[in-house]
Design a protein around this motif. Structure first.
Motif, short mmCIF file in Angstrom:
data_model
loop_
_atom_site.label_atom_id
_atom_site.label_comp_id
_atom_site.label_asym_id
_atom_site.label_seq_id
_atom_site.Cartn_x
_atom_site.Cartn_y
_atom_site.Cartn_z
N SER A 66 51.48 -93.04 -61.52
CA SER A 66 52.14 -92.41 -60.38
C SER A 66 51.39 -92.77 -59.11
O SER A 66 50.15 -92.75 -59.07
CB SER A 66 52.18 -90.88 -60.53
N HIS A 67 52.16 -93.13 -58.05
CA HIS A 67 51.58 -93.35 -56.74
C HIS A 67 51.42 -92.06 -55.95
O HIS A 67 50.81 -92.07 -54.88
CB HIS A 67 52.46 -94.32 -55.92
N GLY A 68 52.03 -90.98 -56.46
CA GLY A 68 51.97 -89.72 -55.74
C GLY A 68 52.90 -89.66 -54.54
O GLY A 68 52.72 -88.81 -53.67
N LEU A 69 53.89 -90.56 -54.46
CA LEU A 69 54.84 -90.55 -53.36
C LEU A 69 55.92 -89.50 -53.60
O LEU A 69 55.97 -88.84 -54.65
CB LEU A 69 55.47 -91.94 -53.18
N GLU A 70 56.81 -89.38 -52.64
CA GLU A 70 57.87 -88.37 -52.75
C GLU A 70 58.76 -88.68 -53.96
O GLU A 70 59.20 -89.81 -54.17
CB GLU A 70 58.72 -88.39 -51.48
N GLY A 71 58.99 -87.65 -54.79
CA GLY A 71 59.79 -87.81 -55.99
C GLY A 71 59.01 -88.27 -57.19
O GLY A 71 59.58 -88.44 -58.28
N GLU A 72 57.70 -88.48 -57.06
CA GLU A 72 56.86 -88.92 -58.17
C GLU A 72 55.89 -87.80 -58.55
O GLU A 72 55.63 -86.89 -57.75
CB GLU A 72 56.08 -90.18 -57.79
N PRO A 73 55.35 -87.84 -59.76
CA PRO A 73 54.37 -86.83 -60.15
C PRO A 73 53.17 -86.85 -59.21
O PRO A 73 52.83 -87.90 -58.64
CB PRO A 73 53.97 -87.26 -61.57
N PRO A 74 52.52 -85.72 -58.99
CA PRO A 74 51.36 -85.66 -58.09
C PRO A 74 50.26 -86.61 -58.54
O PRO A 74 49.93 -86.69 -59.72
CB PRO A 74 50.92 -84.20 -58.16
N SER A 75 49.70 -87.32 -57.57
CA SER A 75 48.59 -88.23 -57.85
C SER A 75 47.86 -88.46 -56.54
O SER A 75 48.39 -89.10 -55.62
CB SER A 75 49.10 -89.56 -58.42
N ARG A 76 46.64 -87.95 -56.46
CA ARG A 76 45.88 -88.07 -55.21
C ARG A 76 45.36 -89.50 -55.01
O ARG A 76 45.05 -90.18 -55.98
CB ARG A 76 44.71 -87.09 -55.20
N ALA A 77 45.28 -89.87 -53.75
CA ALA A 77 44.73 -91.19 -53.41
C ALA A 77 43.21 -91.14 -53.49
O ALA A 77 42.60 -90.08 -53.67
CB ALA A 77 45.18 -91.60 -52.01
N GLY A 78 42.58 -92.30 -53.33
CA GLY A 78 41.12 -92.38 -53.33
C GLY A 78 40.56 -92.72 -54.69
O GLY A 78 41.22 -92.60 -55.72
N HIS A 79 39.31 -93.15 -54.69
CA HIS A 79 38.63 -93.50 -55.94
C HIS A 79 37.17 -93.05 -55.91
O HIS A 79 36.30 -93.69 -56.50
CB HIS A 79 38.72 -94.99 -56.22
N GLY A 80 36.91 -91.93 -55.20
CA GLY A 80 35.57 -91.37 -55.21
C GLY A 80 35.21 -90.78 -56.57
O GLY A 80 36.04 -90.68 -57.49
N ALA A 81 33.96 -90.37 -56.73
CA ALA A 81 33.47 -89.87 -58.02
C ALA A 81 34.27 -88.64 -58.48
O ALA A 81 34.61 -88.51 -59.67
CB ALA A 81 31.98 -89.54 -57.92
N GLU A 82 34.59 -87.74 -57.56
CA GLU A 82 35.33 -86.54 -57.95
C GLU A 82 36.73 -86.89 -58.42
O GLU A 82 37.22 -86.34 -59.39
CB GLU A 82 35.38 -85.58 -56.75
N ARG A 83 37.39 -87.86 -57.71
CA ARG A 83 38.75 -88.24 -58.10
C ARG A 83 38.74 -88.90 -59.47
O ARG A 83 39.60 -88.60 -60.32
CB ARG A 83 39.32 -89.21 -57.05
#
Length: 787
Positions: A459-476
């Motif tokens: 999922s890209h997390g765009l409108e109409g898609e399942p939630p998915s946060r951007a970024g690639h930090g340690a917490e993500r």
């Protein structure tokens, strides 16, 4: 041995030693050009300069004639040796070739230093070695043949070597050999010249005197050799320093630091969201199955994946673009054209391993000067930033993707990967569990890829898609790997696989790029959009290089339960906010474009600019070469003023006589140092058939040694007679002799340790007396005796 044979032997020695000394810096230019093509210009300049200096020494021509011949050789032979590519222009110089020579005398140095080595043996780059070799050989050979102290010839030769080092590269080919050969040549030449020095035999001192003379010559010879050894050692150290060699090229083109720009992986989600339907760029000629690379990153900070700073061979080792950038690349060669659309930034799209790049359009020169390439990662950057309308052609080699069967026995390559920071806890344990049943390196990599691509969701997390946060930090990354259902896109899965692989010693890196849908039919032109931007992982295998792996799940693999809460994290994590989306810093180009073409106002304006360019370049060269002559004239004029304005009246009289003798000496009269005024008057009278000089000498002695000081009227009259006699001597000399006298250093050096030896007296020309009128008018017919 006769004097003629001794002179010929000395000339052969001096010419051979000069050629050997000058050959050292010529060979030192090899890393700058990396081709033998430059030798034609450099060796040609050496031979032409040596011939000019030898002929001038043989004919005893002055400095002005020597300089004029040098400029003439530069303009007439430069088109054939250093500029022209046309066969006709090599025989007959053209207006364009002269313009290039005139401009190149000033601009070629900057052009050589602002172009990454090795530079091509053409396009004006040969002007520098040709001009340096020409001038250095003229000065070196002239001093070797004509200077009383032959060691002065080492000055221009050493200057040529220093200029070659400064204009060369920081990685010379044979630095020690350069210094050793130069030192040995200098030592041998000076030692032989000292041994061949003529022995004075005017006064015989007997056996003891001869022994003392041999001792003095031995001491002097040892001193010369010692000085030569010191020079050689110094030059050897200069040519091969213990530390890195600092050259002008590193100052003009400072090393490029790609870490000044933000990580391109941070813009992944913005490309997907904002440029989904925009054509970022197009690629023509792209081989089937190949990918477009934008950036490769191998260093993790806990917040972003970026390039490392480990020096040569790392992901940050960018160098200016040049030809043959990937000489060791294996695969399928291809010609690819890239045309930029809506893409902006410094990262340059490329395919496979780039061998060379050619930019098109109005900004071609600016792009070329600010383009850098990293052969270890196959990625490039353009500091002046790509814009819509830019285009370039690539000569690339696309590597063949090895199969798992081919990699069955392959080990991981011994590639040095930087230590990753801020890695989520539990990563190594998860990676070990995933590869527990793998027995070979390729099976380990496939196990990590399969774990992510089959158990995760897309999922890209765009409108109409399942939630998915951007970024690639340690917490993500930690929250995605610890969730009941892993959800993310290429950004998160590529980083997760690279961190998992690195934790168990697998050399890996993250690559950002574009490639078409594998299920779509091949098209001649690939349109790169936000819809086909991807991130993948590359792993280094020994003997195969970097192999690509895609850990991202298929796009149709979406989570079935959107309300499922994530599992508890196996280890406590520090919550870190996602990094803000940053635009790459817009820095000015490292090398500003100073050669953009201005609009031409018409053919007349172009012709006028051409004439002005040739004239200004020629005048500039003449001014540089004439600078020493102006200094000589100024020194002689100052000496005359000091003599005319001496404090004591008698000194002004003596100064007037000295002015007469110096002018005669500069005109070639063999005046002997330390002679009396009457002796000088005899020599000058014989040389110029001017008996009044003896009368002036008697008057000078009377005024100087008389009981009373001369008054101002006497002094003025004496100087008037001096100027009159000087004018008479000049009028009885040839034009070239008068010209050489104005620039002669003989009188200036007369009272110094560098005084030139007295010239050999020349036999005066016989004076033809007119026949008597009666004899001239007589004839056999008119003479009565013949009748």
């Amino acid at each position: 041995m006769s004097a003629a044979k001794a002179s010929a032997r000395r000339w052969c020695l001096d010419l051979g030693a000069s050629a050997l000394l000058l050959a050292v810096p010529i060979v030192g230019f090899w890393p700058t050009y990396a081709t033998a093509g430059y030798l034609v210009a450099a060796v040609g300049g050496l031979l032409v300069g040596a011939a000019i200096a030898a002929v001038a020494a043989w004919q005893r021509w002055g400095i002005l004639i020597l300089a004029g011949l040098t400029v003439l050789a530069y303009l007439l032979l430069g088109p054939a040796l250093a500029v022209s590519d046309s066969t006709i222009a090599r025989v007959v110089p053209t207006l364009e070739s002269w313009r290039l020579l005139a401009v190149g005398a000033v601009d070629s140095w900057k052009q050589l230093l602002t172009t990454v080595a090795p530079v091509p043996a053409g396009e004006g780059f040969l002007i520098v070695p040709f001009l340096l070799a020409l001038v250095a050989s003229v000065l070196t050979v002239s001093l070797a043949l004509r200077a009383p102290v032959p060691a002065w010839a080492l000055v221009p030769a050493t200057g040529f070597l220093a200029a070659q080092i400064a204009l060369g590269t920081s990685d010379p080919a044979l630095p020690v050999a350069e210094g050793v050969v130069f030192a040995v040549a200098a030592i041998g030449w000076l030692a032989i010249r000292q041994a061949w020095a003529p022995q004075g035999d005017a006064v015989s001192l007997g056996e003891r005197g001869a022994s003392g003379g041999r001792g003095r010559r031995l001491v002097l010879g040892s001193g010369v050799v010692a000085v030569a050894v010191i020079v050689g050692v110094v030059l050897s150290g200069f040519a091969a320093p213990a530390g890195p060699r600092y050259v002008l090229r590193d100052v003009v083109i400072p090393p490029f630091d790609v870490r000044e720009y933000a990580s391109p992986l941070q813009s992944f989600r913005s490309l997907v969201r904002d440029s989904r339907d925009e054509t970022l760029f197009t690629v023509s000629g792209m081989p089937e199955g190949s990918r477009v690379r934008l950036a490769a990153m191998d260093a993790y900070s806990g917040t972003v994946y970026n390039v490392s700073d480990m020096g040569a061979g790392s992901s940050s080792a960018f160098t200016p673009v040049r030809g043959e950038m990937s000489p060791d690349a294996l695969g399928t060669p291809a010609q690819v054209r890239v045309e930029i659309g809506e893409l902006s930034g410094v990262w340059m799209p490329g395919v496979g391993a780039i061998e060379d790049v050619t930019f098109d359009g109005d900004r071609a020169e600016a792009l070329r000067r600010s383009a850098y390439y990293n052969p270890s990662t196959g990625t490039g950057v353009v500091v002046s930033r790509l814009k819509s309308g830019d285009a370039y052609d690539l000569h690339v080699v696309v590597p063949t993707m090895p199969t798992d069967d081919a990699l069955a026995d392959a080990e991981f390559a011994p590639v040095k990967i930087p230590a990753q920071e801020g890695v989520p806890e539990g990563i190594a344990e998860m990676a070990s569990d995933a590869v527990a049943e793998a027995t070979t390196p390729i099976e380990q990599v496939r196990a990590l890829q399969t774990m992510l691509s089959t158990t995760g969701f897309f999922s890209h997390g765009l409108e109409g898609e399942p939630p998915s946060r951007a970024g690639h930090g340690a917490e993500r990354i930690a929250s995605m790997l610890g969730a009941k259902q892993m959800v993310g896109d290429d950004e998160q899965y590529a980083v997760a696989m690279a961190l998992l692989a690195d934790s168990i010693g697998i050399p890996s890196r993250v690559v950002l790029g574009f490639y078409p849908d594998p299920d779509a039919a091949p098209a001649p032109v690939f349109d790169a959009t936000g819809e086909n931007v991807h991130a993948w992982v590359e792993v280094a295998f020994d003997g195969f290089g970097w192999v690509a792996f895609d850990p991202t799940p298929p796009e149709d693999q979406i989570p079935s339960d959107q309300t499922t809460k994530p599992k508890a994290d196996p280890k406590p994590q520090v919550l870190q906010p996602p990094p803000p989306q940053e635009e790459p810093v817009d820095l000015p180009p490292t090398i500003p474009d100073e050669r953009e073409d201005d609009d031409k106002d018409g053919a007349e304006g172009a012709d006028l600019a051409l004439i002005v360019g040739i004239a200004s370049g020629s005048i500039g060269i003449l001014l540089v070469l004439a600078a020493p002559f102006v200094v000589i004239g100024a020194l002689k004029a100052g000496r005359r003023r000091r003599r005319r304005a001496a404090e004591r009246p008698s000194d002004r009289i003596s100064g007037g006589w000295d002015e007469l003798v110096d002018r005669a000496s500069d005109l070639g009269t063999p005046v002997r140092p330390g002679a009396t005024r009457l002796e000088d008057a005899a020599v000058v009278s014989t040389a110029f058939a001017e008996p009044a000089v003896a009368t002036l000498a008697v008057r000078a002695d009377a005024e100087v040694f008389g009981p009373a000081e001369p008054d101002e009227a006497d002094i003025a009259e004496f100087w008037r007679q001096v100027d009159e006699m000087v004018g008479t001597m000049s009028s009885r000399s040839s034009f070239w002799r008068r010209l050489g006298a104005r620039l002669s250093l003989r009188s200036l050096l007369a009272d110094t340790r560098f005084a030139l030896p007295a010239k050999t007296p020349r036999a005066p020309k016989p004076v033809r007396e007119p026949k008597p009128a009666a004899e001239a008018s007589s004839s056999p017919v008119d003479n009565p005796e013949n009748a």
